[in-house]
Design an enzyme around this catalytic site. Structure first.
Site, mmCIF file in Angstrom:
data_model
loop_
_atom_site.group_PDB
_atom_site.id
_atom_site.type_symbol
_atom_site.label_atom_id
_atom_site.label_comp_id
_atom_site.label_asym_id
_atom_site.label_seq_id
_atom_site.Cartn_x
_atom_site.Cartn_y
_atom_site.Cartn_z
ATOM 1 N N SER A 68 0.826 -1.144 -0.062
ATOM 2 C CA SER A 68 0.118 0.096 -0.262
ATOM 3 C C SER A 68 0.713 1.325 -0.091
ATOM 4 C CB SER A 68 -1.068 0.015 1.177
ATOM 5 O OG SER A 68 -1.969 0.804 0.918
ATOM 6 N N GLU A 117 -9.810 -5.491 -3.169
ATOM 7 C CA GLU A 117 -9.468 -4.343 -2.361
ATOM 8 C C GLU A 117 -10.139 -3.452 -1.330
ATOM 9 O OE1 GLU A 117 -6.307 -3.625 -2.135
ATOM 10 O OE2 GLU A 117 -5.415 -4.567 -4.307
ATOM 11 N N HIS A 127 -8.058 -5.671 0.547
ATOM 12 C CA HIS A 127 -6.793 -4.943 0.624
ATOM 13 C C HIS A 127 -5.967 -5.677 1.902
ATOM 14 C CE1 HIS A 127 -4.046 -1.539 -0.224
ATOM 15 N NE2 HIS A 127 -4.104 -1.155 1.090
#
Length: 553
Positions: free
Chosen positions: A211, A342, A462
């Site tokens: 990320s 995600e 995510h």
């Protein structure tokens, strides 16, 4: 006979004590390393499959960034005398939700080193944690080494300054910004000087980030400060092409946080001097007050540094897309990719909150350009983009609770998926080394994203791939070899190990060879119960829309 028996027992006890003392002494000596900065005492831990590895936690790599060093580049750590205890995590860096993770401190520039053997020349992986440049840590409870240390590697996890303490900028000499990024550079320089003491090879270093850590890894490819400090990049679930990453108007936010603390904004010098006197934890606790809507926009992030003519090193010298197109970057092999869903729950989170739902419904046409970073365009172009999003993701229908999936896909594509894809696409054209792309489609029993209504794991969302790379003890149980997810741990850790060893991520024993993508021949590895090479790109209709609205390559 009684006396002889007692003597026998006594001699036996003495012998056992000697053996034990030798073992304890040997173990103590085995866990002490001599580094250029001083001696460290670590410990011996076990992997998830009960293999031994060496652990050294809480190692300082820079002087405490406090007092006059706040809002300054890090200063290299000075040598120490004696043996420093390295058996426990340091405190984490100050952040908005520090209480969720543990004790925080402004003195937080520490790293952890884990090694399979101390007398080798093992490949090194340096992990840069996620968290939007405002959250998380490299501590062992978040980035536990239990899975990766099954392999013959050295793993380094680091802290770096976050939020305003790491990224506040006035755009001039008083606060140039990028302190968190320069912390990462200092950690990489520390690795070059010290990692041989832990059995690592300083000429075989892989940066791996997730990320915001993924964005960081890409930025190190672009930074003159990081040149030559690594040989490979693993960048998971973020890129460097999105318009939300680089803060183009940092002074605006410096003034905004200054006003919160009643600091004068008459000059940048006054702003910085005033903020240096505010307690560190109070600065980071104001993060949510500065945001416009939900988690948008990102307030403090990397900036392009102007040449001040004073010889100070600049981390980022120009726009990332421009640097890549001009081939002004460090050419190394890259692994990058996304998870299938995600942040898909974003829409549901917004729509289940009465205040946020009404705010989005009543202000959609003005909120979207601002939080997605295209409000500086011409009015007709802003309308075109917003209307395209309404049509594609919402079917031109009014926003209701049935809009959750569309809003979740929109936010995922904006924040992560198109950014990761377009960065890989750009590098596949301009980088002289291979670019490997993946999509994680495997859904295990555990996941970071949960349905806010049912609280069930959604996945693969995510950070879900981190579950199979690191033991995140605050969130998930430690996996066992008998667990159904065990094969995914072996696959994911093999990706990293193989890439660190030879620049090719194909996992051990795989019949599927992970092929790199090229600009004219897009392909990716689909990571599921079965590994499959796929032609084309993930989510082609969605990505084609973004390519039309925000062309990059």
């Amino acid at each position: 006979m009684a006396r002889e028996g007692r003597l026998t027992v006594l001699f036996y006890c003495i012998a056992v004590a000697i053996v034990y003392l030798r073992f304890v002494t040997a173990t103590y000596i085995d866990t002490i390393v001599n580094t250029p900065n001083g001696r460290l005492k670590g410990s011996i831990l076990k992997t998830w499959t009960n293999k031994d590895f060496y652990s050294f936690k809480g190692i300082p790599f820079a002087e405490p960034p406090v007092g006059n060093l706040r809002f300054k580049a890090p200063v290299s750590i000075k040598p120490w005398q004696g043996i420093k205890n390295a058996t426990a995590d340091s405190k984490i860096c100050h952040q908005p939700d520090a209480k969720l993770l543990g004790p925080a401190d402004e003195d937080c520039l520490y790293l952890n080193v884990y090694s399979k053997k101390l007398n080798g020349k093992l490949p090194v992986i340096v992990f840069l944690h996620p968290g939007g440049f405002h959250s998380f840590t490299g501590a062992s409870f978040w980035a536990g080494p239990d899975y990766l240390m099954d392999h013959d590697i050295v793993l380094v996890t680091i802290n770096y300054r976050l939020d305003a303490l790491g990224f506040l900028s006035t755009g001039d000499k008083h606060a140039v910004g990028n302190y968190g990024m320069k912390d990462q550079v200092e950690a990489l320089r520390w690795v070059q000087k010290n990692i041989q003491s832990f059995g690592g090879n300083p000429n075989k270093v892989t940066i791996a980030g997730y990320s915001a850590g993924s964005t960081s890894a890409f930025l190190h490819m672009l930074s003159p400060m990081s040149r030559g400090l690594f040989q490979n990049v693993i960048a998971m679930s973020c890129g460097v092409t999105s318009n939300w990453i680089i803060k183009k108007d940092p002074l605006k936010y410096a003034k905004k946080i200054a006003k919160i603390f009643n600091c004068s904004t008459d000059s940048t010098d006054v702003i910085v001097r005033c903020l240096k006197n505010v307690p560190a934890e109070e600065i980071t606790h104001k993060y949510s007050e500065m945001r416009l809507f939900a988690e948008h926009p990102m307030i403090f992030s990397p900036v392009i540094e102007s040449d001040l003519g004073n010889g100070e090193e600049r981390f980022l010298t120009d726009d990332p897309v421009k640097l890549i197109k001009n081939k002004q970057f460090y050419h190394v092999p890259v692994v990058t990719g996304i998870t299938e869903l995600e942040i898909i729950t974003w829409g549901q989170t917004i729509l289940n909150n009465d205040t946020l739902r009404e705010q989005l419904i009543n202000n959609f046409d003005t909120l979207l350009p601002t939080i997605y970073g295209y409000s500086d365009r011409k009015e007709e172009e802003i309308k075109k983009i917003t209307n395209a999003f309404k049509r594609f993701y919402l079917g031109n229908k009014p926003i209701t609770k049935d809009s959750a999936l569309g809003l979740g896909m929109l936010n995922s594509d904006h924040a992560i998926i198109y950014d990761a894809y377009s960065t890989a696409k750009l590098l596949s054209k301009y980088c002289d080394e291979p670019v490997y792309f993946y999509k994680l489609s495997y859904k295990g029993r555990y996941g970071v994203e949960r349905d806010p209504v049912t609280n069930k794991t959604i996945g693969p969302s995510h950070m879900d791939d981190q579950i199979y790379l690191f033991y995140m003890s605050n969130w998930f149980p430690k996996l066992k070899e008998s667990d159904p997810e065990a094969f995914m741990v072996k696959i994911e850790t093999s990706f990293w190990k193989n890439f660190a060893v030879n620049g090719n991520p194909t996992p051990d024993g795989s019949v599927v060879q992970w092929q790199p993508m090229t600009y004219n021949n897009e392909k990716y590895l689909n990571i599921d119960s079965v590994l499959t090479m796929k032609d084309g790109l993930p989510f082609p209709e969605r990505m084609n829309l973004w390519k039309e609205l925000f062309p990059i390559a």
